[in-house]
Design a protein around this motif. Structure first.
Motif, PDB file in Angstrom:
ATOM      1  N   PRO A 308       0.754  -1.259  -0.033  1.00 37.44           N
ATOM      2  CA  PRO A 308       0.104   0.111   0.053  1.00 37.44           C
ATOM      3  C   PRO A 308       0.687   1.395   0.056  1.00 37.44           C
ATOM      4  O   PRO A 308       1.603   1.370   0.941  1.00 37.44           O
ATOM      5  CB  PRO A 308      -0.829   0.019   1.352  1.00 37.44           C
ATOM      6  CG  PRO A 308      -0.886  -1.645   1.737  1.00 37.44           C
ATOM      7  CD  PRO A 308       0.387  -2.083   0.987  1.00 37.44           C
ATOM      8  N   ASN A 344      -3.311  -3.350   6.331  1.00 32.94           N
ATOM      9  CA  ASN A 344      -4.688  -3.058   5.853  1.00 32.94           C
ATOM     10  C   ASN A 344      -5.262  -1.683   5.664  1.00 32.94           C
ATOM     11  O   ASN A 344      -6.087  -1.591   4.888  1.00 32.94           O
ATOM     12  CB  ASN A 344      -5.515  -4.242   6.410  1.00 32.94           C
ATOM     13  CG  ASN A 344      -5.075  -5.674   6.198  1.00 32.94           C
ATOM     14  OD1 ASN A 344      -4.236  -5.819   5.299  1.00 32.94           O
ATOM     15  ND2 ASN A 344      -5.382  -6.557   6.983  1.00 32.94           N
ATOM     16  N   ARG A 349      -4.102   1.747  -1.916  1.00 31.97           N
ATOM     17  CA  ARG A 349      -4.068   0.355  -2.109  1.00 31.97           C
ATOM     18  C   ARG A 349      -3.665   0.498  -3.758  1.00 31.97           C
ATOM     19  O   ARG A 349      -3.999   1.046  -4.451  1.00 31.97           O
ATOM     20  CB  ARG A 349      -5.505  -0.283  -2.036  1.00 31.97           C
ATOM     21  CG  ARG A 349      -5.423  -1.828  -2.359  1.00 31.97           C
ATOM     22  CD  ARG A 349      -7.056  -2.098  -2.239  1.00 31.97           C
ATOM     23  NE  ARG A 349      -7.829  -1.285  -3.085  1.00 31.97           N
ATOM     24  CZ  ARG A 349      -8.186  -2.031  -4.423  1.00 31.97           C
ATOM     25  NH1 ARG A 349      -7.600  -2.912  -4.849  1.00 31.97           N
ATOM     26  NH2 ARG A 349      -8.989  -1.292  -4.967  1.00 31.97           N
TER      27      ARG A 349
END
Length: 444
Positions: A308, A344, A349
Motif C-alpha cells: 500500500p 490493511n 492500495r
C-alpha cells in the motif's frame, strides 16, 4: 513380551521451516509415547494438521486441508499459526476435536491423549532416532534457535501468533545440534523469526560449553556450531551492524558464506510504511562491507511489491537497488492483505493488475542478475552436498544453495558417481549454467 496395541496418528505439516520444527517436536513426542505415524488419513485413528496463517492463500490451504482430513477421517486436531487467529477454524470447521496455536507441544499431546489414549508399548522397541523425528532428509535439518519476534512490521502478524522474541538457551541449541550431527546430519539450517536478535531478550546471557563460556548471541553460537564439522547456514538475518562480525567466520569457512536477509524493499517511504528496521542506503553500504570481508558471500533475500502506497517511483527505486546490490538469490511476492495486519489500514492500495505487472518486471530484472552470477561460476570447482543420486542424475547443492528455496547443481552420472550418497560433500567443476541452476562434473 506383550504385543503393543495400535494407535495411529496421521500428520500434515504446512507452512514455513519454523512450523516444520514444531511438527518434528510433536512427531518425536508421539513416537516416544508409542503412537504410530500413519501415512494416510483413512488408516489413522485421528489426524493432526499443523497450519499456516500468514497470508490469505496459506489460510485457505490450511482450511481446505482441515476439511479434507475431516471428510476422510473425521477426527482432527488443529495446531499452528492459524489456530492462533481467533475462532476462524471452529467457525469453518466446528467438528474439529481441538485447536491450539503454534509451538504448543503440551496442548497438542494433551488433546491427542484425550481422544486417543497412549498405547502400551515397549520403550526398547519404540525407540526414536537420535536427534528426534525429522521431516527433512536425513542429511540436513532445521535448527530453531528462538521463537517470536520483537518487530512490528505492518504487513506481518507473526508476533500476534508466536509472541515476542524468546531465545532458546544456547546450551540447549548446541546439545540439539550435536545430537543431529551424531545422527548423520551434514548441514544445519539455523532459523528463527529474527536470527540477528538471538539473545537480546536474555541480555546475551553466558552459559558454558566444553568448560568455556558461550554467550547467547549469534556470533558465539555460529562459532560453536561451525566447530561441529558440518555445513552451517544462517537464515532470516536482519542487517544489524553486529552481523558484520559474522563475516570473518564465513571468510574462514567456519560457517557457510551465505546470508538470508529479508530486505523486503528499498524505497525509504515504503520501508517506513512497513516499519522495517533498516534503510536501503545503509543496506547497500553493509552489503559492500560484507563482500570486502568475504568476497564469495552469497546473499539471498525476499521482497514485496505492490505494498500500500508504493508508487511507480518507489518501484523504480527497488529495481535500482537490485542493480546495485547484485544479490545472488531473490524471491518476490505481490502484497497480499493479511487479516489483522496494520498495513490493511494504510492508504494507497495498489491495483492487482499493477501488482502483477511489477512482480513480473521485478523477476525479469533479477533473472538477468542471477543468470550472470551463475555464469561467472563456470570453470570453477566448488564443494557441493549430494541430495539425490539415482540412475538418471546426481542432484546436489553448492554452498550458495539452501534446500527448497535456491538452485541446484546437476552432475552427470558416471562410473565415479555411483557410490555417492545423500549428505556426501564432494568437489564438482561447473561446466555450464541455466537461469537458476548449475551443471557440473565430479572432480576426483
Amino acid at each position: 513380551m506383550h504385543q503393543a496395541s495400535s494407535a495411529k496418528v496421521g500428520f500434515i505439516s504446512l507452512g514455513c521451516p519454523k512450523a516444520t520444527v514444531d511438527s518434528e517436536q510433536i512427531l518425536t513426542q508421539l513416537r516416544a509415547e508409542g503412537y504410530e505415524i500413519s501415512g494416510s488419513f483413512e488408516n489413522a485413528n485421528l489426524v493432526i494438521v499443523n497450519t499456516c496463517g500468514f497470508i490469505d492463500d496459506a489460510v485457505k490451504e490450511s482450511l481446505d486441508t482441515i476439511g479434507e482430513a475431516l471428510e476422510e477421517n473425521g477426527k482432527v486436531i488443529v495446531t499452528g499459526c492459524l489456530g492462533a487467529k481467533g475462532d476462524i477454524v471452529r467457525e469453518i470447521h466446528p467438528d474439529v476435536l481441538a485447536v491450539t496455536g503454534p509451538q504448543a507441544l503440551d496442548e497438542v499431546m494433551t488433546a491427542v491423549r484425550s481422544h486417543l489414549p497412549a498405547p502400551e508399548h515397549d520403550p526398547f522397541i519404540s525407540l526414536i532416532p537420535a536427534g528426534g523425528i525429522k521431516l527433512t532428509p536425513r542429511h540436513y535439518a532445521y535448527l530453531k534457535i528462538a521463537e517470536g519476534c520483537n518487530h512490528k512490521c505492518t504487513f506481518c502478524i507473526i508476533p500476534s501468533m508466536r509472541g515476542r522474541l524468546v531465545s532458546r538457551p544456547v546450551s540447549d541449541v548446541i546439545k540439539e545440534a550435536q545430537a543431529l550431527v551424531s545422527a548423520g546430519v551434514k548441514e544445519l539450517l539455523v532459523i528463527s523469526q529474527d536470527t540477528s536478535a538471538y539473545g537480546v531478550d536474555v541480555k546475551y546471557r553466558s552459559e558454558f560449553y566444553n568448560a568455556m563460556p558461550v554467550k547467547t548471541n549469534m556470533y558465539d553460537l555460529a562459532r560453536v556450531l561451525g566447530s561441529l564439522g558440518v555445513w552451517v547456514r544462517l537464515h532470516y538475518v536482519y542487517p544489524y551492524p553486529h552481523v558484520d562480525h559474522i563475516l570473518p567466520l564465513m571468510a574462514d569457512r567456519i560457517i557457510l558464506p551465505y546470508l538470508d536477509v529479508p530486505f523486503q524493499h528499498a524505497s525509504p517511504d515504503v520501508l517506513k510504511n512497513m516499519k522495517r528496521p533498516a534503510c536501503a542506503e545503509n543496506n547497500l553500504k553493509r552489503i559492500n562491507a560484507w563482500r570486502d570481508i568475504c568476497p564469495d558471500l552469497t546473499i539471498r533475500s525476499t521482497f514485496i511489491v505492490g505494498f500500500p502506497g508504493e508508487t511507480q517511483a518507489d518501484f523504480e527505486c527497488l529495481l535500482e537497488f537490485l542493480s546495485e546490490a547484485q544479490l545472488d538469490r531473490v524471491g518476490c511476492f505481490a502484497y497480499s492483505p493479511v487479516e489483522g495486519a496494520r498495513a490493511n489500514q494504510l492508504p494507497g492500495r495498489v491495483d492487482e493488475e499493477v501488482k502483477q505487472e511489477r512482480l513480473e518486471k521485478f523477476m525479469l530484472h533479477q533473472a538477468d542478475i542471477s543468470e550472470q552470477k551463475l555464469r561467472s561460476k563456470i570453470g570453477k570447482t566448488l564443494p557441493v552436498i549430494i541430495d539425490v543420486n539415482d540412475d538418471d542424475q546426481v542432484i546436489a547443492r553448492a554452498e550458495a544453495d539452501a534446500p527448497d528455496v535456491d538452485g541446484l547443481v546437476y552432475i552427470a552420472c558416471e562410473d565415479n558417481t555411483r557410490s555417492l550418497m545423500p549428505g556426501d560433500i564432494v568437489n564438482a567443476k561447473i561446466i555450464d549454467s541455466t537461469q537458476h541452476d548449475l551443471i557440473a562434473e565430479l572432480v576426483l
